[in-house]
Scaffold this active site. Structure first.
Site, PDB file in Angstrom:
ATOM      1  N   CYS A   1      -0.471   3.367  62.208  1.00  0.00           N
ATOM      2  CA  CYS A   1      -1.525   3.884  63.085  1.00  0.00           C
ATOM      3  C   CYS A   1      -2.348   2.701  63.587  1.00  0.00           C
ATOM      4  CB  CYS A   1      -2.421   4.847  62.327  1.00  0.00           C
ATOM      5  SG  CYS A   1      -3.891   5.283  63.257  1.00  0.00           S
TER       6      CYS A   1
ATOM      7  N   TYR B   1     -14.490  31.381  44.461  1.00  0.00           N
ATOM      8  CA  TYR B   1     -14.518  30.381  45.536  1.00  0.00           C
ATOM      9  C   TYR B   1     -13.465  30.790  46.572  1.00  0.00           C
ATOM     10  CZ  TYR B   1     -16.588  27.888  41.583  1.00  0.00           C
ATOM     11  OH  TYR B   1     -17.331  27.531  40.489  1.00  0.00           O
TER      12      TYR B   1
ATOM     13  N   CYS C   1      -8.878  20.576  44.181  1.00  0.00           N
ATOM     14  CA  CYS C   1      -8.702  19.541  45.207  1.00  0.00           C
ATOM     15  C   CYS C   1      -9.226  18.204  44.706  1.00  0.00           C
ATOM     16  CB  CYS C   1      -9.365  19.963  46.513  1.00  0.00           C
ATOM     17  SG  CYS C   1     -11.102  20.327  46.344  1.00  0.00           S
TER      18      CYS C   1
HETATM   19  N1  SAH Z   1      -9.825  29.744  48.080  1.00  0.00           N
HETATM   20  C1  SAH Z   1     -10.166  29.425  49.436  1.00  0.00           C
HETATM   21  C2  SAH Z   1     -11.331  28.440  49.596  1.00  0.00           C
HETATM   22  C3  SAH Z   1     -11.323  27.222  48.728  1.00  0.00           C
HETATM   23  S1  SAH Z   1     -12.504  25.981  49.194  1.00  0.00           S
HETATM   24  C4  SAH Z   1      -8.959  28.966  50.193  1.00  0.00           C
HETATM   25  O1  SAH Z   1      -7.890  28.736  49.620  1.00  0.00           O
HETATM   26  O2  SAH Z   1      -9.020  28.828  51.400  1.00  0.00           O
HETATM   27  C5  SAH Z   1     -13.851  26.296  48.187  1.00  0.00           C
HETATM   28  C6  SAH Z   1     -14.733  27.436  48.627  1.00  0.00           C
HETATM   29  O3  SAH Z   1     -15.764  27.541  47.658  1.00  0.00           O
HETATM   30  C7  SAH Z   1     -15.458  27.262  49.950  1.00  0.00           C
HETATM   31  O4  SAH Z   1     -15.201  28.389  50.759  1.00  0.00           O
HETATM   32  C8  SAH Z   1     -16.948  27.192  49.583  1.00  0.00           C
HETATM   33  O5  SAH Z   1     -17.785  27.818  50.536  1.00  0.00           O
HETATM   34  C9  SAH Z   1     -16.952  27.958  48.290  1.00  0.00           C
HETATM   35  N2  SAH Z   1     -18.056  27.639  47.365  1.00  0.00           N
HETATM   36  C10 SAH Z   1     -18.650  26.446  47.146  1.00  0.00           C
HETATM   37  N3  SAH Z   1     -19.557  26.520  46.162  1.00  0.00           N
HETATM   38  C11 SAH Z   1     -19.528  27.812  45.736  1.00  0.00           C
HETATM   39  C12 SAH Z   1     -20.247  28.519  44.722  1.00  0.00           C
HETATM   40  N4  SAH Z   1     -21.141  27.906  43.971  1.00  0.00           N
HETATM   41  N5  SAH Z   1     -19.962  29.819  44.548  1.00  0.00           N
HETATM   42  C13 SAH Z   1     -19.022  30.452  45.310  1.00  0.00           C
HETATM   43  N6  SAH Z   1     -18.332  29.842  46.279  1.00  0.00           N
HETATM   44  C14 SAH Z   1     -18.580  28.540  46.502  1.00  0.00           C
END
Ligand code: SAH
Length: 393
Positions: free
Chosen positions: A12, A248, A345
């Site tokens: 890149c 989450y 992640c």
């Molecule tokens: N499982 C989903 C999102 C994973 S990312 C997928 O696969 O797409 C993590 C997510 O956690 C995000 O949407 C974020 O908004 C949420 N999040 C972050 N802190 C949190 C908390 N304290 N309680 C609940 N959700 C939370």
């Protein structure tokens, strides 16, 4: 594997300036080895680390791109990626990992902006309007969402710029505008309004449809997401009537797919209100009714379940990089689900949380890394833990 089209010694041309792709000086095979070793080094004490799941075509996988605008000294409008370390802009329409169509659209937007009368926001003196642009692409239908971030209200459906843009790019199904008044700060902060279309696009994952809006979280690499979700849901071994917490949950993707495929009763908890609202609609869109959604902090919600003595057979947790909070895990071990599927992640916080769970009655039975972000140093993992001390219940 096809080689990328923009061949240079670092593959890149702007890798150093941009630094979005930390591993761009490695071949893809080397990257996978590096990630496998990182996870092995951190998680080996908990069990066998299975082979990383990589991509056969690790390019242009991103379905979400953020671009920034700047006015150059010669008056030209420049569009590109934020330059690391400085607040400069790296012009780049042939990014290795960004969606090709999104890059073409960014180029068209930039061409149409020249001499359009639309003023680019200046970080130096706060003058002008247009700051950034977000482009999201749906993999299955090819739908595009464009979100323009401005310092004050700027765009209307009848504007010449908007009309010409949608004529040139009919795949842009919706355009929204966010008014972001902070001089610097979070990219998408501010009130969003719809300029054209519905304000969202639709994509599908594992055969289910999902709505994607500008602010909601949605997995960035749909090809790898299907592999990750398939693994997580299969490993959860859910049976009809079992109760599972999808913590989450974002826009509800894992929970909705799991509910539809297994017949288990899913409880989903998500903090972000937009994502939660999208999740409600996504369940409706797919006609899935064995799932309920809560817009709350995951820790507060699971604490409430623990206090009420509620039963959970399984917890699927997919937390942000910070991992699960200690309070979340403490309540989880009080509820004693027989299985925990942890989608992580960040292998560092995963290690910390696995340490806690394995000290409190769980054993890691399965650990597999997934490469969700080729060319970057990020690694995702699925870990399945089984409860060991059921006799002591
Ligand atoms: N499982 C989903 C999102 C994973 S990312 C997928 O696969 O797409 C993590 C997510 O956690 C995000 O949407 C974020 O908004 C949420 N999040 C972050 N802190 C949190 C908390 N304290 N309680 C609940 N959700 C939370």
């Amino acid at each position: 594997m096809n080689k990328p089209e923009n061949k240079t010694d670092r593959i890149c041309a702007v890798a150093k300036k941009c630094s979005g792709c930390q591993l761009s000086n490695m071949s893809y095979e080397q990257q996978l080895k590096w990630k496998q070793n990182t996870v092995y080094r951190l998680l080996r004490p908990f069990g066998t680390v299975k082979k990383i799941v990589g991509m056969s075509e690790p390019y242009h996988y991103r379905n979400k791109q953020q671009f920034v605008f700047k006015k150059a000294k010669n008056g030209r409008i420049v569009c590109g990626l934020y330059q690391s370390k400085t607040s400069g802009v790296v012009e780049c329409f042939d990014c290795l990992v960004n969606n090709k169509r999104a890059c073409e659209i960014a180029k068209t937007v930039t061409e149409l902006l020249q001499n359009s009368g639309i003023k680019i926001y200046s970080l130096k003196n706060g003058s002008g309007n247009l700051k950034h642009m977000l482009i999201k692409t749906g993999r299955t239908g090819g739908e595009i969402l464009l979100c323009l971030v401005c310092a004050k209200r700027t765009f209307k459906a009848e504007d010449k710029f908007i009309k010409r843009l949608t004529e040139k790019c009919p795949d842009i199904k919706t355009i929204t505008e966010i008014v972001n008044t902070a001089p610097q700060g979070v990219f998408l902060d501010g009130q969003e309004s719809v300029i054209i279309g519905k304000g969202y696009i639709t994509d599908s994952l594992c055969g289910m449809k999902f709505k994607i809006s500008a602010k909601s979280f949605y997995q960035i690499n749909p090809i790898q997401t299907e592999k990750l979700y398939t693994c997580a849901i299969e490993k959860a071994q859910l049976k009809p009537g079992e109760r599972v917490l999808d913590a989450y949950s974002g826009v509800g993707t894992i929970g909705i797919i799991a509910a539809a495929q297994t017949g288990a009763e899913v409880l989903s908890v998500e903090l972000n209100r937009d994502a939660y609202l999208n999740a409600l609609e996504n369940a409706r869109l797919n006609g899935v009714d064995n799932i309920s959604f809560v817009n709350d902090d995951a820790q507060r919600y699971i604490e409430m379940l623990a206090k009420r003595g509620e039963r959970l057979d399984c917890v699927i947790a997919d937390p942000p990089r910070a991992g699960c909070s200690r309070g979340f895990l403490q309540s989880l071990i009080r509820i004693k689900p027989k299985r925990v599927v942890y989608v992580s992640c960040n292998p560092e916080t995963l290690k910390r949380d696995l340490y806690f769970l394995t000290k409190n009655g769980y054993k890691a039975e399965f650990i597999r890394p997934f490469d969700m972000f080729p060319f970057t140093n990020h690694t995702e993992c699925v870990v399945v833990l089984e409860r060991q001390m059921d006799a002591r219940r």
